[in-house]
Every structure is written in C-alpha cells, then in structure tokens.
Write a protein that holds these residues in place. Structure first.
Motif, PDB file in Angstrom:
ATOM      1  N   SER A  68      20.856 -43.877   4.023  1.00  0.00           N
ATOM      2  CA  SER A  68      20.792 -42.836   3.002  1.00  0.00           C
ATOM      3  C   SER A  68      21.303 -41.538   3.611  1.00  0.00           C
ATOM      4  O   SER A  68      21.260 -41.360   4.831  1.00  0.00           O
ATOM      5  N   THR A  69      21.756 -40.647   2.746  1.00  0.00           N
ATOM      6  CA  THR A  69      22.113 -39.298   3.175  1.00  0.00           C
ATOM      7  C   THR A  69      21.191 -38.270   2.532  1.00  0.00           C
ATOM      8  O   THR A  69      21.390 -37.070   2.720  1.00  0.00           O
ATOM      9  N   PHE A  70      20.181 -38.713   1.827  1.00  0.00           N
ATOM     10  CA  PHE A  70      19.231 -37.829   1.151  1.00  0.00           C
ATOM     11  C   PHE A  70      18.018 -37.622   2.058  1.00  0.00           C
ATOM     12  O   PHE A  70      17.291 -38.567   2.366  1.00  0.00           O
ATOM     13  N   THR A  71      17.827 -36.391   2.504  1.00  0.00           N
ATOM     14  CA  THR A  71      16.829 -36.080   3.527  1.00  0.00           C
ATOM     15  C   THR A  71      15.451 -36.651   3.215  1.00  0.00           C
ATOM     16  O   THR A  71      14.828 -37.279   4.077  1.00  0.00           O
ATOM     17  N   ALA A  72      14.945 -36.449   2.021  1.00  0.00           N
ATOM     18  CA  ALA A  72      13.585 -36.899   1.698  1.00  0.00           C
ATOM     19  C   ALA A  72      13.443 -38.401   1.853  1.00  0.00           C
ATOM     20  O   ALA A  72      12.448 -38.887   2.419  1.00  0.00           O
ATOM     21  N   HIS A  73      14.421 -39.162   1.391  1.00  0.00           N
ATOM     22  CA  HIS A  73      14.313 -40.623   1.490  1.00  0.00           C
ATOM     23  C   HIS A  73      14.479 -41.100   2.938  1.00  0.00           C
ATOM     24  O   HIS A  73      13.845 -42.080   3.345  1.00  0.00           O
ATOM     25  N   ILE A  74      15.294 -40.406   3.703  1.00  0.00           N
ATOM     26  CA  ILE A  74      15.407 -40.730   5.131  1.00  0.00           C
ATOM     27  C   ILE A  74      14.048 -40.526   5.802  1.00  0.00           C
ATOM     28  O   ILE A  74      13.561 -41.395   6.531  1.00  0.00           O
ATOM     29  N   GLN A  75      13.425 -39.375   5.536  1.00  0.00           N
ATOM     30  CA  GLN A  75      12.117 -39.088   6.134  1.00  0.00           C
ATOM     31  C   GLN A  75      11.060 -40.100   5.701  1.00  0.00           C
ATOM     32  O   GLN A  75      10.225 -40.515   6.515  1.00  0.00           O
ATOM     33  N   GLU A  76      11.084 -40.507   4.447  1.00  0.00           N
ATOM     34  CA  GLU A  76      10.120 -41.502   3.961  1.00  0.00           C
ATOM     35  C   GLU A  76      10.267 -42.815   4.727  1.00  0.00           C
ATOM     36  O   GLU A  76       9.271 -43.455   5.083  1.00  0.00           O
ATOM     37  N   CYS A  77      11.504 -43.188   5.012  1.00  0.00           N
ATOM     38  CA  CYS A  77      11.734 -44.418   5.774  1.00  0.00           C
ATOM     39  C   CYS A  77      11.383 -44.248   7.252  1.00  0.00           C
ATOM     40  O   CYS A  77      10.918 -45.196   7.891  1.00  0.00           O
ATOM     41  N   HIS A  78      11.604 -43.066   7.801  1.00  0.00           N
ATOM     42  CA  HIS A  78      11.227 -42.831   9.193  1.00  0.00           C
ATOM     43  C   HIS A  78       9.732 -43.064   9.388  1.00  0.00           C
ATOM     44  O   HIS A  78       9.323 -43.730  10.356  1.00  0.00           O
ATOM     45  N   ILE A  79       8.906 -42.539   8.507  1.00  0.00           N
ATOM     46  CA  ILE A  79       7.463 -42.718   8.682  1.00  0.00           C
ATOM     47  C   ILE A  79       7.064 -44.169   8.424  1.00  0.00           C
ATOM     48  O   ILE A  79       6.178 -44.703   9.096  1.00  0.00           O
ATOM     49  N   LEU A  80       7.737 -44.838   7.495  1.00  0.00           N
ATOM     50  CA  LEU A  80       7.481 -46.262   7.264  1.00  0.00           C
ATOM     51  C   LEU A  80       7.763 -47.065   8.528  1.00  0.00           C
ATOM     52  O   LEU A  80       6.942 -47.881   8.960  1.00  0.00           O
ATOM     53  N   VAL A  81       8.902 -46.822   9.152  1.00  0.00           N
ATOM     54  CA  VAL A  81       9.255 -47.543  10.379  1.00  0.00           C
ATOM     55  C   VAL A  81       8.297 -47.173  11.505  1.00  0.00           C
ATOM     56  O   VAL A  81       7.867 -48.045  12.277  1.00  0.00           O
ATOM     57  N   GLY A  82       7.912 -45.914  11.607  1.00  0.00           N
ATOM     58  CA  GLY A  82       6.913 -45.524  12.603  1.00  0.00           C
ATOM     59  C   GLY A  82       5.615 -46.280  12.418  1.00  0.00           C
ATOM     60  O   GLY A  82       4.992 -46.728  13.392  1.00  0.00           O
ATOM     61  N   HIS A  83       5.201 -46.466  11.177  1.00  0.00           N
ATOM     62  CA  HIS A  83       3.985 -47.234  10.905  1.00  0.00           C
ATOM     63  C   HIS A  83       4.177 -48.713  11.264  1.00  0.00           C
ATOM     64  O   HIS A  83       3.222 -49.367  11.700  1.00  0.00           O
ATOM     65  N   ILE A  84       5.382 -49.224  11.114  1.00  0.00           N
ATOM     66  CA  ILE A  84       5.660 -50.605  11.542  1.00  0.00           C
ATOM     67  C   ILE A  84       5.468 -50.717  13.053  1.00  0.00           C
ATOM     68  O   ILE A  84       4.890 -51.688  13.549  1.00  0.00           O
ATOM     69  N   PHE A  85       5.937 -49.722  13.807  1.00  0.00           N
ATOM     70  CA  PHE A  85       5.716 -49.716  15.260  1.00  0.00           C
ATOM     71  C   PHE A  85       4.219 -49.738  15.559  1.00  0.00           C
ATOM     72  O   PHE A  85       3.754 -50.472  16.438  1.00  0.00           O
ATOM     73  N   CYS A  86       3.465 -48.897  14.860  1.00  0.00           N
ATOM     74  CA  CYS A  86       2.017 -48.827  15.074  1.00  0.00           C
ATOM     75  C   CYS A  86       1.355 -50.165  14.791  1.00  0.00           C
ATOM     76  O   CYS A  86       0.467 -50.605  15.523  1.00  0.00           O
ATOM     77  N   ASN A  87       1.792 -50.823  13.731  1.00  0.00           N
ATOM     78  CA  ASN A  87       1.260 -52.145  13.392  1.00  0.00           C
ATOM     79  C   ASN A  87       1.580 -53.144  14.498  1.00  0.00           C
ATOM     80  O   ASN A  87       0.716 -53.951  14.882  1.00  0.00           O
ATOM     81  N   ALA A  88       2.801 -53.102  15.011  1.00  0.00           N
ATOM     82  CA  ALA A  88       3.186 -54.022  16.084  1.00  0.00           C
ATOM     83  C   ALA A  88       2.316 -53.824  17.321  1.00  0.00           C
ATOM     84  O   ALA A  88       1.868 -54.785  17.961  1.00  0.00           O
ATOM     85  N   VAL A  89       2.056 -52.561  17.661  1.00  0.00           N
ATOM     86  CA  VAL A  89       1.207 -52.275  18.816  1.00  0.00           C
ATOM     87  C   VAL A  89      -0.229 -52.736  18.543  1.00  0.00           C
ATOM     88  O   VAL A  89      -0.868 -53.336  19.420  1.00  0.00           O
ATOM     89  N   ASP A  90      -0.741 -52.490  17.345  1.00  0.00           N
ATOM     90  CA  ASP A  90      -2.082 -52.967  16.983  1.00  0.00           C
ATOM     91  C   ASP A  90      -2.207 -54.475  17.182  1.00  0.00           C
ATOM     92  O   ASP A  90      -3.239 -54.965  17.637  1.00  0.00           O
ATOM     93  N   GLU A  91      -1.148 -55.222  16.839  1.00  0.00           N
ATOM     94  CA  GLU A  91      -1.201 -56.676  16.967  1.00  0.00           C
ATOM     95  C   GLU A  91      -1.292 -57.150  18.407  1.00  0.00           C
ATOM     96  O   GLU A  91      -1.699 -58.279  18.660  1.00  0.00           O
ATOM     97  N   MET A  92      -0.959 -56.288  19.368  1.00  0.00           N
ATOM     98  CA  MET A  92      -1.087 -56.659  20.797  1.00  0.00           C
ATOM     99  C   MET A  92      -2.540 -56.668  21.241  1.00  0.00           C
ATOM    100  O   MET A  92      -2.865 -57.239  22.272  1.00  0.00           O
ATOM    101  N   TYR A  93      -3.435 -56.003  20.487  1.00  0.00           N
ATOM    102  CA  TYR A  93      -4.823 -55.839  20.924  1.00  0.00           C
ATOM    103  C   TYR A  93      -5.770 -56.647  20.076  1.00  0.00           C
ATOM    104  O   TYR A  93      -5.698 -56.885  18.966  1.00  0.00           O
TER     105      TYR A  93
END
Length: 185
Positions: free
Chosen positions: A160-185
C-alpha cells in the motif's frame, strides 16, 4: 466520510498482505524468535505513529502479549526523552537512533525500523550503524522501494502507499511476531 469504504480499503490492504507477504512475515518472526531464544534483544525505532508502534511492540515483549511468560528483552529507542533531546541537541535529530544502536546493540540483536516511507533519515542511519555492529536489520515499510529496504537484511513492504493502512498492517505484523514468541513459552 464513508466508513464502509475506509473499512473495505483496510480489508483490501490486509488481503494483499496475506497474499504477498506471509513468507516474509514468517522469516521475520523466526528471526525474532531465534534472537530471543539465544538471549539477544529486539530494538525498535520509528517516528510519529511508528514511534508509538515501536513502544507498543516493545511493551508486548517486556510485559506480555497474550500468554503469561517471563519478560523478554526489547527496547523502544523512541522513549527516553533525555537521550533523544541530548543526542538531538549535540549531534542532530538524524542521529537519535544511530547513537543508541551504537551504545546498546550487540551482534545477535535485531533492529526493527518502522517507517511508512522507508526513508526516515534517523532510521536509515540506525540501520547503517547496526550493520557495522553485526546486528540483524529488519524494515517495516510501505510498498515503495526505499533506503531502508536497500539496507535491511529483510523487509516487510506492506502493499500500500496509504500511510494509515501501512501502519495498520505494521502493528498487525508486530502482533504476529509477539504471538510467535509467545508460542515458544
């Protein structure tokens, strides 16, 4: 304002993310998990809304995401006003993250730079410093090629080139990272 259209545009961006970026997201999550498992830390940086995302994601690692687990080493380089203002005053705003990477990062750590344009000068300089120190560099950007994507070991280019939607996806992907780390424990 057409709320339905705004939601549909968001959904279209998330659908494009799902169709085009899952392999990249999986690799990035694996890099974060490996770093944490090996005793290293994740550092985040960005400006404006991306600074807020940096703080949000670091808090999910240090506090918790969903699962009760030990606190994990993550730092938002966007939060210490004394450091930010001292470096900004003494060296210039373009060095506020570079100097912190120089002081805090070690080989094995991961630096996540967040910028919708991918061209934030202070994040680019942090990437250059991190590369010198053997730190793995990951970029969260928008669809356009950028200085950050050229320097990063791996880049999430939200389609996307629309700032708001890019930011919405950035936090979604960040939460995916957090979920992946949670699954290690």
């Amino acid at each position: 304002m057409n709320i339905k259209n705004i939601i549909e545009e968001h959904e279209n961006t998330v659908t494009a993310l799902k169709l085009n970026c899952i392999p990249t997201i999986e690799k990035m999550a694996a890099i974060c998990c490996a770093a944490i498992k090996d005793g290293y830390k994740i550092l985040f940086c960005g400006n404006g809304g991306s600074a807020a995302d940096s703080q949000h994601l670091a808090a999910e690692f240090v506090g918790r995401f969903v699962k009760e687990r030990q606190g994990l080493p993550a730092i938002a380089l966007t939060t210490d006003t004394s450091i930010l203002t001292a470096i900004g005053n003494d060296y210039g705003y373009d060095d506020v993250f570079r100097r912190q990477v120089e002081a805090l990062a070690v080989k094995g750590d991961v630096l996540v730079g967040i910028s919708t344009s991918g061209n934030s000068k202070n994040v680019v300089k942090a990437f250059e410093q991190a590369k010198k120190q053997g730190v793995t560099v990951m970029a969260f950007t928008g669809a356009k090629d950028s200085k950050m994507s050229a320097l990063a070991d791996i880049t999430l280019q939200v389609p996307s080139t629309f700032t708001a939607h890019i930011q919405e996806c950035h936090i979604l992907v960040g939460h995916i990272f957090c979920n992946a780390v949670d699954e290690m424990y």
